[in-house]
Scaffold this active site. Sequence first.
Site, PDB file in Angstrom:
ATOM      1  N   ALA A  67      32.585  48.965  32.056  1.00 34.27           N
ATOM      2  CA  ALA A  67      31.942  47.662  31.817  1.00 34.27           C
ATOM      3  C   ALA A  67      30.616  47.557  32.548  1.00 34.27           C
ATOM      4  CB  ALA A  67      32.866  46.550  32.278  1.00 34.27           C
ATOM      5  N   PHE A  69      27.507  48.132  31.187  1.00 35.00           N
ATOM      6  CA  PHE A  69      26.392  48.791  30.514  1.00 35.00           C
ATOM      7  C   PHE A  69      26.008  48.016  29.259  1.00 35.00           C
ATOM      8  CE2 PHE A  69      23.982  51.989  28.270  1.00 35.00           C
ATOM      9  CZ  PHE A  69      23.315  52.630  29.297  1.00 35.00           C
ATOM     10  N   ASP A  70      27.017  47.667  28.468  1.00 32.68           N
ATOM     11  CA  ASP A  70      26.783  46.893  27.251  1.00 32.68           C
ATOM     12  C   ASP A  70      27.413  45.510  27.430  1.00 32.68           C
ATOM     13  OD1 ASP A  70      26.238  45.979  24.743  1.00 32.68           O
ATOM     14  OD2 ASP A  70      27.526  47.388  23.679  1.00 32.68           O
ATOM     15  N   LYS A  71      26.732  44.674  28.193  1.00 33.23           N
ATOM     16  CA  LYS A  71      27.329  43.385  28.582  1.00 33.23           C
ATOM     17  C   LYS A  71      27.515  42.462  27.388  1.00 33.23           C
ATOM     18  CE  LYS A  71      25.595  43.369  33.308  1.00 33.23           C
ATOM     19  NZ  LYS A  71      26.703  43.214  34.258  1.00 33.23           N
ATOM     20  N   ASN A 116      23.901  47.653  42.590  1.00 35.30           N
ATOM     21  CA  ASN A 116      23.485  46.569  41.702  1.00 35.30           C
ATOM     22  C   ASN A 116      24.009  45.235  42.205  1.00 35.30           C
ATOM     23  OD1 ASN A 116      25.427  45.061  39.627  1.00 35.30           O
ATOM     24  ND2 ASN A 116      26.363  47.049  40.130  1.00 35.30           N
ATOM     25  N   ARG A 117      23.188  44.223  41.983  1.00 34.84           N
ATOM     26  CA  ARG A 117      23.633  42.846  42.199  1.00 34.84           C
ATOM     27  C   ARG A 117      23.195  42.017  40.978  1.00 34.84           C
ATOM     28  NH1 ARG A 117      19.901  43.519  46.574  1.00 34.84           N
ATOM     29  NH2 ARG A 117      17.839  42.661  46.118  1.00 34.84           N
ATOM     30  N   GLY A 119      24.919  40.275  38.862  1.00 31.99           N
ATOM     31  CA  GLY A 119      25.463  38.901  38.857  1.00 31.99           C
ATOM     32  C   GLY A 119      25.857  38.424  37.462  1.00 31.99           C
ATOM     33  N   PHE A 120      26.450  39.318  36.673  1.00 26.25           N
ATOM     34  CA  PHE A 120      26.972  38.950  35.342  1.00 26.25           C
ATOM     35  C   PHE A 120      25.907  38.281  34.469  1.00 26.25           C
ATOM     36  CE2 PHE A 120      31.613  38.279  37.044  1.00 26.25           C
ATOM     37  CZ  PHE A 120      31.755  39.641  37.163  1.00 26.25           C
ATOM     38  N   ASN A 146      35.730  42.731  28.688  1.00 26.67           N
ATOM     39  CA  ASN A 146      35.901  42.437  30.112  1.00 26.67           C
ATOM     40  C   ASN A 146      35.355  41.033  30.391  1.00 26.67           C
ATOM     41  OD1 ASN A 146      34.792  42.291  32.876  1.00 26.67           O
ATOM     42  ND2 ASN A 146      35.446  44.426  33.078  1.00 26.67           N
ATOM     43  N   SER A 182      34.037  42.129  40.892  1.00 21.19           N
ATOM     44  CA  SER A 182      32.600  42.352  41.083  1.00 21.19           C
ATOM     45  C   SER A 182      32.161  41.642  42.358  1.00 21.19           C
ATOM     46  CB  SER A 182      31.809  41.829  39.891  1.00 21.19           C
ATOM     47  OG  SER A 182      32.078  42.627  38.767  1.00 21.19           O
ATOM     48  N   ASN A 184      29.274  40.488  43.134  1.00 24.78           N
ATOM     49  CA  ASN A 184      28.040  39.707  43.019  1.00 24.78           C
ATOM     50  C   ASN A 184      28.209  38.278  42.543  1.00 24.78           C
ATOM     51  OD1 ASN A 184      26.491  42.011  43.822  1.00 24.78           O
ATOM     52  ND2 ASN A 184      26.925  42.862  41.794  1.00 24.78           N
ATOM     53  N   THR A 185      29.450  37.828  42.374  1.00 25.21           N
ATOM     54  CA  THR A 185      29.706  36.415  42.076  1.00 25.21           C
ATOM     55  C   THR A 185      30.485  35.865  43.261  1.00 25.21           C
ATOM     56  OG1 THR A 185      29.749  36.782  39.690  1.00 25.21           O
ATOM     57  CG2 THR A 185      30.873  34.804  40.487  1.00 25.21           C
ATOM     58  N   LYS A 222      40.997  44.396  36.628  1.00 26.91           N
ATOM     59  CA  LYS A 222      40.129  45.400  37.271  1.00 26.91           C
ATOM     60  C   LYS A 222      39.964  45.038  38.744  1.00 26.91           C
ATOM     61  CE  LYS A 222      35.653  47.708  36.785  1.00 26.91           C
ATOM     62  NZ  LYS A 222      34.515  47.940  35.898  1.00 26.91           N
ATOM     63  N   THR A 250      38.250  51.796  39.884  1.00 28.71           N
ATOM     64  CA  THR A 250      37.894  50.568  40.576  1.00 28.71           C
ATOM     65  C   THR A 250      36.505  50.082  40.132  1.00 28.71           C
ATOM     66  OG1 THR A 250      36.632  51.653  42.349  1.00 28.71           O
ATOM     67  CG2 THR A 250      38.989  51.426  42.711  1.00 28.71           C
ATOM     68  N   ASN A 251      36.189  48.891  40.631  1.00 28.91           N
ATOM     69  CA  ASN A 251      34.835  48.358  40.489  1.00 28.91           C
ATOM     70  C   ASN A 251      33.944  48.983  41.572  1.00 28.91           C
ATOM     71  OD1 ASN A 251      32.694  46.522  39.757  1.00 28.91           O
ATOM     72  ND2 ASN A 251      34.300  45.184  38.961  1.00 28.91           N
TER      73      ASN A 251
HETATM   74  C1  LIG Z   1      24.451  48.131  36.888  1.00 25.28           C
HETATM   75  C2  LIG Z   1      25.937  47.968  36.879  1.00 25.28           C
HETATM   76  C3  LIG Z   1      26.499  46.839  36.309  1.00 25.28           C
HETATM   77  C4  LIG Z   1      27.878  46.670  36.295  1.00 25.28           C
HETATM   78  N1  LIG Z   1      28.390  45.561  35.712  1.00 25.28           N
HETATM   79  C5  LIG Z   1      29.754  45.428  35.650  1.00 25.28           C
HETATM   80  C6  LIG Z   1      30.321  44.302  35.002  1.00 25.28           C
HETATM   81  O1  LIG Z   1      29.625  43.455  34.467  1.00 25.28           O
HETATM   82  N2  LIG Z   1      31.672  44.198  34.996  1.00 25.28           N
HETATM   83  C7  LIG Z   1      32.493  45.134  35.567  1.00 25.28           C
HETATM   84  O2  LIG Z   1      33.715  44.995  35.510  1.00 25.28           O
HETATM   85  N3  LIG Z   1      31.980  46.226  36.168  1.00 25.28           N
HETATM   86  C8  LIG Z   1      30.632  46.386  36.224  1.00 25.28           C
HETATM   87  N4  LIG Z   1      30.104  47.485  36.827  1.00 25.28           N
HETATM   88  C9  LIG Z   1      31.011  48.455  37.481  1.00 25.28           C
HETATM   89  C10 LIG Z   1      31.352  49.634  36.580  1.00 25.28           C
HETATM   90  O3  LIG Z   1      32.035  49.230  35.432  1.00 25.28           O
HETATM   91  C11 LIG Z   1      32.208  50.653  37.363  1.00 25.28           C
HETATM   92  O4  LIG Z   1      33.443  50.059  37.686  1.00 25.28           O
HETATM   93  C12 LIG Z   1      31.542  51.123  38.636  1.00 25.28           C
HETATM   94  O5  LIG Z   1      30.163  51.267  38.462  1.00 25.28           O
HETATM   95  C13 LIG Z   1      32.125  52.450  39.131  1.00 25.28           C
HETATM   96  O6  LIG Z   1      31.925  53.467  38.173  1.00 25.28           O
HETATM   97  P1  LIG Z   1      30.712  54.536  38.256  1.00 25.28           P
HETATM   98  O7  LIG Z   1      30.734  55.099  39.647  1.00 25.28           O
HETATM   99  O8  LIG Z   1      31.007  55.526  37.191  1.00 25.28           O
HETATM  100  O9  LIG Z   1      29.470  53.776  38.001  1.00 25.28           O
HETATM  101  C14 LIG Z   1      28.715  47.669  36.863  1.00 25.28           C
HETATM  102  C15 LIG Z   1      28.152  48.812  37.412  1.00 25.28           C
HETATM  103  C16 LIG Z   1      26.776  48.987  37.431  1.00 25.28           C
HETATM  104  C17 LIG Z   1      26.198  50.234  38.030  1.00 25.28           C
END
Ligand SMILES: Cc1cc2nc3c(=O)[nH]c(=O)nc-3n(C[C@H](O)[C@H](O)[C@H](O)COP(=O)(O)O)c2cc1C
Length: 370
Positions: A67, A69-71, A116-117, A119-120, A146, A182, A184-185, A222, A250-251
């Site tokens: 989640a 990447f394609d919000k 990243n921050r 923030g949805f 998600n 996350s 950032n909220t 998650k 994990t996140n």
């Molecule tokens: C720029 C960015 C934005 C993200 N936004 C979300 C999000 O909106 N919701 C969520 O559940 N996880 C979000 N994630 C977390 C990823 O889904 C993933 O759980 C996390 O990055 C760990 O995987 P990775 O090490 O392969 O990046 C985000 C990660 C990144 C880098």
Amino acid sequence: MYKLFFRLVFRRMDPERAHHAAFRWIRLAARVPVLRTLAAAALAPRHKELRTEALGLRMHGPFGLAAGFDKNAVAIDGMAMLGFDHVEIGTVTGEPQPGNPKRRLFRLVADRALINRMGFNNEGSAAVAARLAARRPVFRTTVGVNIGKTKAVPEAEAVADYVKSTERLAAHADYLVVNVSSPNTPGLRDLQATESLRPLLTAVREAADRTVTVRRVPLLVKIAPDLADEDVDAVADLAVELGLDGVIATNTTIAREGLGLRSAPGLVAETGGLSGAPLKERSLEVLSRLYARVGDRITLVGVGGVENAEDAWQRILAGATLVQGYSAFVYEGPFYARAVHRGLAARLAASPYATLAEAVGAETRKKADR
Ligand SMILES: Cc1cc2nc3c(=O)[nH]c(=O)nc-3n(C[C@H](O)[C@H](O)[C@H](O)COP(=O)(O)O)c2cc1C
């Protein structure tokens, strides 16, 4: 080739701008039938032995896009074209929101990490639901949705915000994820405490069942890597008790372990969630712990620092039926998902396991027997 392009072009661009530029190219390519057919033929998983059944769904392979990447669900076919067999869209919040002020995404290239921050930042549940409803899929991809809390909604009304998103989005989701992890909220991660999580997950389950009556929409939660081990166990127990379908581990992390010498101190000090290589060890640890606790009773999804096929294989052996990646896609480029699926097929063939399903959790089970 991609690495050279990354060094010469993307690395010089602001990370969020680079993301949008790459995203535009992917969406554009996916709109051209010849291009997308050729790309998918080259990149999508074709190995029979990788076929995976999870969450009551049939998939071509276990590896998908995490989640974030394609919000807004604008590039599902584009990501499928690149070989991600499932695409988790979102996080989508009840109401639209702009996210945090920019700059809010940072590349720690030497550490193969991101902070990243965001923030949805997203268009909100109504707009995303309308887009999903109008979608005419080109590829048969599993679509996860998600959901998270709107920032402006007070914590006392969080459940109603998640329920609103569920009512709008569940019908379009192959599976639904409650994101409470996350960083950032403000206050979001407090929802991981079982006293908050129990009513939240119960309400989302009921809302999904009320809205979608023709099938049971699989529901996952998650979690953050920063949970204490006892809290990981508590979430695992709650998931089993509530009949949840899965846990995603994990996140991103608020910790900065494994970082600091290679990347500039100013970057390391940025607030937000850290992802990529430095997250690998803790994500794997949380996953193994979850599997040791729940076994095959619920589906586990391994994510966090999965850079290549070996990492994905380790997640499967630890207990993951599905595996996801995000940060490594930025560094590895368009062949990332193909490399993971191909490498998994090779590892499975060289292993003592006849099927991927047999390999799931094998290492964690072995450790428990020792
Ligand atoms: C720029 C960015 C934005 C993200 N936004 C979300 C999000 O909106 N919701 C969520 O559940 N996880 C979000 N994630 C977390 C990823 O889904 C993933 O759980 C996390 O990055 C760990 O995987 P990775 O090490 O392969 O990046 C985000 C990660 C990144 C880098």
